[in-house]
Scaffold this motif. Structure first.
Motif, PDB file in Angstrom:
ATOM      1  N   ILE A  39       0.794  -1.329   0.098  1.00  0.00           N
ATOM      2  CA  ILE A  39       0.040   0.277   0.229  1.00  0.00           C
ATOM      3  C   ILE A  39       0.660   1.293  -0.382  1.00  0.00           C
ATOM      4  O   ILE A  39       1.736   1.493   0.519  1.00  0.00           O
ATOM      5  CB  ILE A  39      -1.186  -0.020   1.512  1.00  0.00           C
ATOM      6  CG1 ILE A  39      -2.081  -1.353   1.246  1.00  0.00           C
ATOM      7  CG2 ILE A  39      -1.729   1.435   1.036  1.00  0.00           C
ATOM      8  CD1 ILE A  39      -2.806  -1.107   1.836  1.00  0.00           C
ATOM      9  N   VAL A  40       0.863   2.197  -0.941  1.00  0.00           N
ATOM     10  CA  VAL A  40       1.483   3.718  -0.917  1.00  0.00           C
ATOM     11  C   VAL A  40       0.612   4.241  -0.243  1.00  0.00           C
ATOM     12  O   VAL A  40      -0.813   4.140  -0.615  1.00  0.00           O
ATOM     13  CB  VAL A  40       1.878   4.062  -2.216  1.00  0.00           C
ATOM     14  CG1 VAL A  40       1.785   5.677  -2.395  1.00  0.00           C
ATOM     15  CG2 VAL A  40       2.344   2.983  -3.298  1.00  0.00           C
ATOM     16  N   THR A  41       0.964   5.151   0.862  1.00  0.00           N
ATOM     17  CA  THR A  41      -0.032   6.284   1.795  1.00  0.00           C
ATOM     18  C   THR A  41       0.570   7.514   1.468  1.00  0.00           C
ATOM     19  O   THR A  41       1.673   7.763   1.004  1.00  0.00           O
ATOM     20  CB  THR A  41       0.054   5.780   3.458  1.00  0.00           C
ATOM     21  OG1 THR A  41       1.209   6.008   3.682  1.00  0.00           O
ATOM     22  CG2 THR A  41       0.472   4.381   3.214  1.00  0.00           C
ATOM     23  N   ASP A  42      -0.328   8.075   2.128  1.00  0.00           N
ATOM     24  CA  ASP A  42      -0.459  10.281   1.720  1.00  0.00           C
ATOM     25  C   ASP A  42      -1.078  10.276   2.750  1.00  0.00           C
ATOM     26  O   ASP A  42      -2.019   9.249   2.873  1.00  0.00           O
ATOM     27  CB  ASP A  42      -0.204  10.251   0.107  1.00  0.00           C
ATOM     28  CG  ASP A  42      -0.386  11.784  -0.020  1.00  0.00           C
ATOM     29  OD1 ASP A  42       1.402  11.688   0.925  1.00  0.00           O
ATOM     30  OD2 ASP A  42      -0.968  12.605   0.180  1.00  0.00           O
ATOM     31  N   THR A  43      -1.248  11.385   4.035  1.00  0.00           N
ATOM     32  CA  THR A  43      -1.973  12.341   4.383  1.00  0.00           C
ATOM     33  C   THR A  43      -2.339  13.372   4.180  1.00  0.00           C
ATOM     34  O   THR A  43      -2.710  14.193   3.286  1.00  0.00           O
ATOM     35  CB  THR A  43      -0.412  12.925   5.568  1.00  0.00           C
ATOM     36  OG1 THR A  43       0.513  12.150   6.098  1.00  0.00           O
ATOM     37  CG2 THR A  43      -0.772  13.416   6.459  1.00  0.00           C
ATOM     38  N   PHE A  44      -3.725  12.621   4.532  1.00  0.00           N
ATOM     39  CA  PHE A  44      -5.442  13.365   4.058  1.00  0.00           C
ATOM     40  C   PHE A  44      -5.898  14.284   5.482  1.00  0.00           C
ATOM     41  O   PHE A  44      -5.584  13.492   6.469  1.00  0.00           O
ATOM     42  CB  PHE A  44      -6.226  12.834   3.574  1.00  0.00           C
ATOM     43  CG  PHE A  44      -5.950  12.184   2.031  1.00  0.00           C
ATOM     44  CD1 PHE A  44      -7.406  12.343   1.007  1.00  0.00           C
ATOM     45  CD2 PHE A  44      -4.387  12.194   1.532  1.00  0.00           C
ATOM     46  CE1 PHE A  44      -7.004  12.042  -0.362  1.00  0.00           C
ATOM     47  CE2 PHE A  44      -4.651  12.123   0.216  1.00  0.00           C
ATOM     48  CZ  PHE A  44      -5.911  11.799  -0.491  1.00  0.00           C
ATOM     49  N   GLY A  45      -6.482  15.283   5.378  1.00  0.00           N
ATOM     50  CA  GLY A  45      -7.379  16.011   6.004  1.00  0.00           C
ATOM     51  C   GLY A  45      -9.047  15.374   5.920  1.00  0.00           C
ATOM     52  O   GLY A  45      -8.655  14.610   4.306  1.00  0.00           O
TER      53      GLY A  45
END
Length: 435
Positions: free
Chosen positions: A135-141
């Motif tokens: 899984i490739v992740t990124d930070t979200f609001g």
């Protein structure tokens, strides 16, 4: 998918070096965590994927990079933009990141995060002979929630959604709408051990083999809601009504400076107002320096005092009236909207020429209202004050305006110093006549 496990383990291995363009991420991960086993899920931050894929660009102007990655602006407040980017993700700043990258550069998200996940998964199978999910992740609001969390923007070999519809809960109630975003839950779990500034961009989850698929399965794109199913995709009418409702006359402002770009966006909204004969009767004079504001207000004050003295007002009365007008002095930003009659018709008839001017005045008022509502939508308070209309010659002289520009009041702009007082009830029916 089988039922959930009673427990699992998650850790972030040390030893993943700084990633550079062209690096093989699978080899780096295998070297840092050679004990990977079948059924593990490997989570890696999008930043290292972007670096390995050369998605680092020189960009002194981050806003220009955001523009290039943006497909649609969903919401804007000041400089913050929530947009849909070219990967279909709705997020702040299109995912363009200026952190964890050398000064003068920014990181763009991977072109295709699902394809990136498939490449890493295949590389780990080749290097270690294991069948893992990636899984490739990124930070979200998130809307309606404070704080940030990691979510999945790319996936391979992971059942990203767990569709429980058609089943029942322990009480026998039918599950009609429950679809769990498994990949997002895994991403958030991994972020608890990766952190944001620890230098550990990879995490491993063990003990949840039931979420790992033998094929590449649906990628994280399956987590993006289709436009036809997105109840909040447009929301234009709701947004307009909210902005209109929030527009209140503000008389006390904080000292926080006003972003000139915000005011210019409000002007762009103002000049969409209707106008007669396809004309553009609006002009907005922006007083961005304290010197220009003080010079204008001092001259207006002197003219106003002279008028009041001619009217026979007492000095005490004059002082009170002047004090009521101080709202313009307390604002960190002033705007003087003006009316121009370019394109107006001249009939040589007092009645029709008077009506012609009234049309242009109404159009200017519509532009000013658009302007005030747009400011409210940007989170700014405002107060329209009519004072410049009583000393137009003075305003034109001080601001060096053309003789055919008619100042139509002034707008104080800034951050409200406190919440507005409750608005008195108004029944719309009282203002309506039906024939």
């Amino acid at each position: 998918m089988s039922g959930p496990a009673a427990s699992y383990r998650v850790w972030a291995p040390d030893g993943v070096p700084e990633v550079h363009p062209g690096d093989d991420l699978a080899e780096l991960i295998a070297a840092a965590e050679p004990g990977l086993a079948d059924g593990d899920v490997v989570l890696l931050t999008s930043k290292v994927v972007s670096k390995a894929e050369g998605r680092v660009i020189a960009a002194r102007d981050r806003e220009a990079a955001i523009d290039a990655e943006t497909v649609r602006v969903v919401a804007r407040r000041g400089e913050l933009r929530i947009v849909e980017n070219r990967q279909g993700l709705v997020m702040a700043a299109a995912g363009v990141d200026a952190s964890n990258t050398p000064a003068g550069t920014v990181l763009l998200l991977p072109e295709d995060s699902d394809a990136s996940a498939r490449t890493v998964r295949a590389g780990l199978r080749k290097a270690l002979g294991v069948d893992v999910g990636v899984i490739v992740t990124d930070t979200f609001g998130r809307p309606w929630r404070n704080g940030l969390t990691d979510v999945a923007i790319g996936a391979a070999g992971v059942r990203v959604l767990d569709d429980l519809r058609g089943g029942t809960d322990p009480h026998g109630n039918a599950l009609a709408a429950t679809i769990t975003a498994t990949a997002d839950e895994l991403a958030a779990a991994g972020d608890l051990v990766k952190g944001k500034a620890t230098g550990r961009p990879v995490a491993v989850v063990r003990g949840l083999a039931h979420v790992v698929a033998h094929d590449d399965a649906d990628g994280a794109r399956a987590l993006v809601r289709d436009a036809a199913e997105d109840m909040f995709r447009l929301g234009a009418s709701e947004a307009v009504r909210e902005a209109v409702t929030q527009r209140r006359t503000v008389r006390e402002f904080t000292d926080e400076p006003v972003d000139p770009g915000t005011v210019r966006r409000a002007v762009a909204a103002a000049v969409t107002a209707p106008a007669p004969h396809h004309t553009t009767p609006w002009r907005f004079v922006l007083l961005e320096s304290a010197q220009s504001r003080v010079r204008l207000l001092d001259a207006m004050r002197d003219a106003w005092i002279a008028d009041l003295r001619r009217d026979g007002k007492s000095e005490e009365s004059i002082t009170k009236r002047i004090r009521r007008g101080d709202v313009l002095r307390r604002a960190p930003y002033l705007v003087v909207p003006c009316l121009v009659m370019d394109g107006s018709h001249h009939y040589g008839d007092e009645r029709r020429d008077g009506a012609e001017r009234e049309m242009f005045v109404v159009a200017t008022g519509a532009g000013v209202q658009n302007f005030l509502v747009a400011l409210a939508g940007e989170g700014l308070g405002s107060a329209w004050v009519s004072s410049t209309m009583f000393c137009r010659d003075v305003v034109r002289e001080v601001l060096a305006l053309p003789s055919d520009w008619d100042p139509m009041g002034a707008v104080a702009v800034g951050r409200a110093a406190g919440p507005p007082k409750p608005r008195g009830p108004r029944d719309a029916a009282e203002f309506v006549t039906v024939r």
